[in-house]
Design an enzyme around this catalytic site. Structure first.
Site, PDB file in Angstrom:
ATOM      1  NE  ARG A 158      41.372  59.712  21.236  1.00 16.39           N
ATOM      2  CZ  ARG A 158      40.718  58.773  21.914  1.00 16.39           C
ATOM      3  NH1 ARG A 158      39.437  58.551  21.676  1.00 16.39           N
ATOM      4  NH2 ARG A 158      41.347  58.061  22.800  1.00 16.39           N
ATOM      5  CB  THR A 159      34.041  62.484  17.974  1.00 16.43           C
ATOM      6  OG1 THR A 159      34.783  61.429  17.368  1.00 16.43           O
ATOM      7  CG2 THR A 159      33.078  63.060  16.956  1.00 16.43           C
ATOM      8  CE  LYS A 219      11.967  49.010  29.445  1.00 21.29           C
ATOM      9  NZ  LYS A 219      11.058  48.330  30.367  1.00 21.29           N
ATOM     10  NE  ARG A 240      30.233  59.161  18.258  1.00 20.40           N
ATOM     11  CZ  ARG A 240      31.464  58.702  17.989  1.00 20.40           C
ATOM     12  NH1 ARG A 240      32.016  57.785  18.742  1.00 20.40           N
ATOM     13  NH2 ARG A 240      32.130  59.174  16.955  1.00 20.40           N
ATOM     14  CG  HIS A 270      32.060  59.002  12.334  1.00 24.24           C
ATOM     15  ND1 HIS A 270      31.714  60.302  12.582  1.00 24.24           N
ATOM     16  CD2 HIS A 270      33.052  58.719  13.230  1.00 24.24           C
ATOM     17  CE1 HIS A 270      32.453  60.778  13.555  1.00 24.24           C
ATOM     18  NE2 HIS A 270      33.261  59.842  13.971  1.00 24.24           N
TER      19      HIS A 270
END
Lengths: 313, 313, 313
Positions: free
Chosen positions: C57-58, C87, C109, C137
């Protein structure tokens, strides 16, 4: 608002127009780039591919159909995010939200039968069903029929031999119903092991439409009578893990190789929705009757026509 | 039809032209947006990124190269769909189908050596190899060479120290062959533990081309003589799980930190194909010799030039 | 260079302008296509969605915001490639590389708190934080505030009841701070089981800003006083597997259904950042106070305004 949810929503006049338009698209690619004109009324429209199951070929087929028409395309193959932590109702919520972002059309693929209808019920924009579980895959059915038209010259009166997984093969279900509804006088020979026989639903539909069909376990008996041979993969991913080996072994007995090819009439056409496993040997690829790669390509032309149909005003 | 399958397909005059064009692209970004002119002959052409292995950097490098040239980009990182249920032959089938959708170029990355050549054999459109297993990664080789040119001013006569995983590092294979074939009088010092030594194939190629090279286990002995230092990550993902720990321990002994940096000449250049692990310490990032981020950026300029080369008529 | 990293970076005048612009975008979609004018100064700019966690959605909200403004969008949901073999430090390296490809803005994100600030520190282009772990957010906070404005008519003086997971719910943290900083005289009632109470950090911030708040375990006591009800999902994926069942059971006790709805004033508004689990029953969707789907749509309008804000010159 026009959705594409199941193959039976179309009637013959509509199909004739669609395939005519698809044919124009096919021809346009034969021209030099600067002479192609596709009447860009879809320029800058937005297509969203919302896939709960990955499917490279189908997804790219829609994407490139859209791009060739001037559309913009945005995709997710991870629609099942948070699957372990968000449960139930997520399909409807997802469609409500994504359709509210003002895309022009949403193409969905989902694991669950009936998902496309549920999506259409809450969507603000047209939904195209790109396969919902063992349910429907209408654009596959349409491209299959279009391929029969282009390979054989017309649509009516063909004897169609369909083999493989007739239980879970949604492509089969869509094509059979489409032929029964929209074509004159088709007949079917269904070839499969007993455990993969056509479901009763589809058979009841055929009886209601008074379409002749027989069922057999013998590939060799069926092929000589075929105008069209439509072969399918066993949908292993739709069976429990423990049963897959058994189904794989079955599949190997129902394969088309050079020997089987010899049994087909010289003007038969061999189709397969792809991807394939061992059920159609690469040995037959070079034969003129092997139409499955042309069939896949036709899918893009048909989807161009379908996008135009969905979005025409 | 032009494919890009292996680095050795290019000769020096072709490279000179490519790097000249890449340089023009690099300069264009220094100009204000409205003064950039890239001769948009690729406007609205379609690039398909078909990745069987995810690789964010390489994929985005091609994607943005395409977008900057006005192309449209469509991607899959899930080309391996149904991997558990569809076996064998799927690469060729996939390329046959996707290339029939009329994209203008397909960029592929695959786990298997030789995949790009197999793809090119059946594709209707140009194929660009973005890495096939432990095989080739030609556009990496080209961007590495271009970086040497831009960092050092010219291409010939350099002593190149190459360290790390010389067995599975396809970037190394591509660069070594490219230097040996297209540059005058290169020489190599290969630094690695015995278990990660350069493969015999590549060494045989160097002998045939009469290129001088030595092998050593000592980073400290090699660095003082270097014009170019090319360091690589141990490709852990290409080794069996059980052996990874051992290779990680090895890698730690072959790391470049501030101490090693001091051993390099002041005009040496330190390169790395990225992503990196501990084999190049972030401590050295600020040093003017650390060229790996410029190298990554150069990759996009080189790929812009390559897309133009592939598609020019 | 403008980044969007945390909700508190904005002040009220800036918000007023943003929401005004978002409102213009919202209205533009009500017009026939040919009369929409969005001042295409972002035409052909490039937005890269760099997602280390999938979030359909975002991500689509940003993507379609960009597309509607004429931008091109390229995405990865697999930024975490090689997670088992590469890593540490990969976030910074990835941003350095991708931002060097000349995109115009990168939306990220990430699983880790603080990731967006780390990205901004090394990026050559603006970074927009689309959620970093349990951190911030900010665009969610902004769209939440914008929804309060559009649903209630103005921003000041509201009693806001916030329920659910107040520990890991970054949307809550962003919204609370934003209301406290930019709105006159807000007050809060926080509803949660003891184990999911608002973190001390955010409470200290409220005390410093002299904002009145109370904490309760009783949904039924809190709701009658609400102007705005903001409900959230327990972020199961941020808790250890072994504790999830316990949190799920808790969540079920803090659900909004028809009974709870009756306790809310008739002009209250019920919000949720979605996706939801059982904590808001579909039974209440049809009520005029249920604003969560409008809220999600508002997100796209707000993000259009934010993209313009980030890229205006």
């Amino acid at each position: 608002m026009r959705h594409i949810l199941k193959s039976q929503q179309f009637d013959r006049p509509c199909l004739d127009k669609l395939f005519q338009r698809a044919s124009e698209h096919r021809k346009s690619f034969a021209k030099p780039r600067q002479h192609r004109s596709r009447g860009y009324f879809l320029q800058d429209r937005i297509l969203v591919n919302l896939f709960w199951e990955p499917s490279t070929r189908t997804r790219l087929s829609f994407a490139l159909a859209g791009l060739h028409l001037g559309m913009k395309v945005e995709t997710t193959e991870n629609a099942e995010e948070f699957s372990s932590t968000v449960k139930g109702g997520s399909l409807e919520d997802e469609i409500r939200v994504v359709s509210s972002y003002h895309p022009d059309v949403i193409v969905i693929r989902h694991k669950t039968e009936g998902a496309a209808e549920r999506a259409a019920a809450v969507s603000q924009v047209p939904i195209i069903n790109a396969g919902d579980g063992a349910g429907e895959h209408p654009t596959q059915g349409l491209l299959d029929l279009c391929t029969i038209l282009w390979e054989k010259g017309y649509l009516d009166g063909w004897r169609v031999v369909i083999g493989g997984d007739l239980v879970k093969g949604r492509a089969v279900h869509s094509l059979v119903r489409l032929l029964a509804k929209c074509c004159e006088n088709p007949s079917f020979i269904f070839v499969s092991p007993p455990s993969l026989r056509l479901n009763e639903d589809t058979k009841a539909y055929l009886r209601k439409q008074r379409v002749h069909f027989i069922e057999t376990e013998s590939t060799r008996e069926a092929l000589p009578a075929a105008d069209v041979v439509y072969w399918t993969r066993v949908q292993l991913e739709r069976y429990p893990e423990g049963e897959r080996q058994r189904y794989e072994d079955l599949a190997r007995q129902y394969a088309i190789g050079l020997e089987e090819l010899e049994l087909m009439p010289g003007d038969a056409v061999l189709m397969h929705p792809l991807p394939r496993n061992e059920e159609v040997s690469p040995d037959v690829d070079a034969d003129h009757r092997a139409a499955y790669f042309r069939q896949a390509q036709n899918g893009m032309y048909v989807r161009m026509a379908l996008l135009e149909w969905v979005l025409e005003e």
